[in-house]
Design a protein around this motif. Structure first.
Motif, short mmCIF file in Angstrom:
data_model
loop_
_atom_site.label_atom_id
_atom_site.label_comp_id
_atom_site.label_asym_id
_atom_site.label_seq_id
_atom_site.Cartn_x
_atom_site.Cartn_y
_atom_site.Cartn_z
N SER A 1 -3.56 26.28 -81.89
CA SER A 1 -3.53 27.54 -81.16
C SER A 1 -2.88 28.64 -81.99
N ARG A 2 -3.07 29.86 -81.53
CA ARG A 2 -2.38 31.01 -82.13
C ARG A 2 -1.99 31.93 -80.97
N PHE A 3 -0.68 32.05 -80.76
CA PHE A 3 -0.19 32.88 -79.67
C PHE A 3 0.13 34.28 -80.17
N ASP A 4 0.06 35.27 -79.26
CA ASP A 4 0.25 36.66 -79.64
C ASP A 4 1.64 36.91 -80.22
N LEU A 5 2.66 36.37 -79.56
CA LEU A 5 4.04 36.60 -79.99
C LEU A 5 4.86 35.32 -79.86
N MET A 6 5.90 35.22 -80.66
CA MET A 6 6.88 34.14 -80.52
C MET A 6 8.26 34.75 -80.64
N TYR A 7 9.17 34.36 -79.74
CA TYR A 7 10.53 34.88 -79.80
C TYR A 7 11.52 33.73 -79.95
N ILE A 8 12.67 34.07 -80.52
CA ILE A 8 13.80 33.15 -80.59
C ILE A 8 14.98 33.86 -79.94
N LYS A 9 15.60 33.18 -78.99
CA LYS A 9 16.73 33.75 -78.27
C LYS A 9 17.72 32.64 -77.95
N ASP A 10 18.93 32.76 -78.48
CA ASP A 10 19.96 31.75 -78.23
C ASP A 10 19.45 30.35 -78.56
N GLU A 11 18.76 30.25 -79.69
CA GLU A 11 18.21 29.00 -80.20
C GLU A 11 17.05 28.45 -79.35
N ARG A 12 16.62 29.21 -78.34
CA ARG A 12 15.44 28.83 -77.57
C ARG A 12 14.23 29.53 -78.19
N ARG A 13 13.11 28.84 -78.20
CA ARG A 13 11.88 29.40 -78.74
C ARG A 13 10.84 29.51 -77.63
N GLY A 14 10.12 30.61 -77.65
CA GLY A 14 9.11 30.80 -76.63
C GLY A 14 7.90 31.53 -77.16
N PHE A 15 6.76 31.27 -76.55
CA PHE A 15 5.52 31.93 -76.91
C PHE A 15 5.13 32.92 -75.81
N ILE A 16 4.50 34.01 -76.21
CA ILE A 16 4.05 35.04 -75.27
C ILE A 16 2.58 35.32 -75.51
N GLU A 17 1.80 35.29 -74.43
CA GLU A 17 0.43 35.75 -74.48
C GLU A 17 0.36 37.09 -73.75
N VAL A 18 -0.27 38.08 -74.37
CA VAL A 18 -0.37 39.42 -73.80
C VAL A 18 -1.83 39.68 -73.39
N LYS A 19 -2.01 40.15 -72.17
CA LYS A 19 -3.35 40.49 -71.68
C LYS A 19 -3.37 41.94 -71.23
N GLY A 20 -4.29 42.72 -71.78
CA GLY A 20 -4.44 44.11 -71.36
C GLY A 20 -5.30 44.20 -70.11
N VAL A 21 -4.89 45.03 -69.16
CA VAL A 21 -5.57 45.15 -67.86
C VAL A 21 -6.06 46.57 -67.68
N THR A 22 -7.35 46.72 -67.43
CA THR A 22 -7.93 48.06 -67.21
C THR A 22 -8.63 48.17 -65.86
#
Length: 228
Positions: A113-134
């Motif tokens: 897979s390839r996710f839109d964004l990945m963040y690291i916060k307090d040693e936690r890792r998370g993926f973010i998928e962004v969807k545009g709504v019109t």
């Protein structure tokens, strides 16, 4: 996110997913449409539209359609901009549910897979998928406006990542103001709505934010409730 320079016109008709005919300064011109969705509720004959003019004289189409006026308000239709808007908002700490992150990356590969964004916060890792709504009706923002097997696949991949110990977020950027609720468009794409409900049950965080839109800019707005 800013556009420059921006000109206005009147929508005539859409020729295909990528090209439309717009009246600019009294003359019909072919322009690039920066969204392959249906947009039938927005791209209606005579609608006031806004376009970004390109400085590249070698381009096939000199302008790209980026926003449409509907009921006196502007809707940004640029499908390439939501990731950038959300990325900038997270860096500035404007997504309250995430707060300030230690690190933020774009287009991160995970397995197949390839996710839109990945963040690291307090040693936690998370993926973010962004969807545009019109798409919106009576103050309710909805996604998708056309069936999206790719979108469903992304949701299920995020569910799997959460099962493997990552945090997961799906953020719907409503590219307009005036909506009070976001909900999946089950009548258009039942599998996507079902996948989203599964994601919520599996610990994926579902967020929706509206956007402040002008003729030449778009930026993050305020959170709106998600209703499944």
């Amino acid at each position: 996110m800013n556009y420059h320079p921006v000109i206005s016109g009147r929508f005539i008709k859409r020729l295909n997913r990528f090209v439309a005919e717009v009246e600019i300064d009294g003359k019909p011109e072919l322009v690039h449409v920066k969204n392959t969705g249906r947009l039938k509720e927005l791209l209606t004959a005579g609608a006031r539209v806004y376009l970004e003019a390109s400085a590249n004289r070698g381009r096939k189409y000199a302008c790209s359609l980026i926003a449409v006026e509907k009921d006196g308000a502007l809707v940004n239709i640029d499908s390439q901009v939501p990731n950038a808007v959300v990325y900038d908002a997270i860096l500035k700490g404007k997504i309250a549910e995430l707060g300030n992150v230690d690190e933020l990356k774009r287009e991160v590969k995970y397995g197949k897979s390839r996710f839109d964004l990945m963040y690291i916060k307090d040693e936690r890792r998370g993926f973010i998928e962004v969807k545009g709504v019109t798409l919106a009706k009576d103050g309710v923002a909805m996604f998708p406006d056309a069936p999206t097997t790719r979108g469903t696949k992304h949701v299920l991949e995020l569910v799997q990542a959460v099962k493997e110990g990552y945090e997961g977020v799906i953020l719907f950027l409503v590219q307009m103001q005036g909506c009070h609720t976001f909900t999946p468009h089950a009548a258009m794409d039942a599998p996507f709505a079902e996948a989203l409900a599964l994601a919520a049950r599996s610990g994926v965080q579902l967020l929706a934010y509206d956007a402040e839109v002008t003729a030449d800019s778009i930026s993050i707005g305020k959170p709106i409730p998600v209703k499944l």
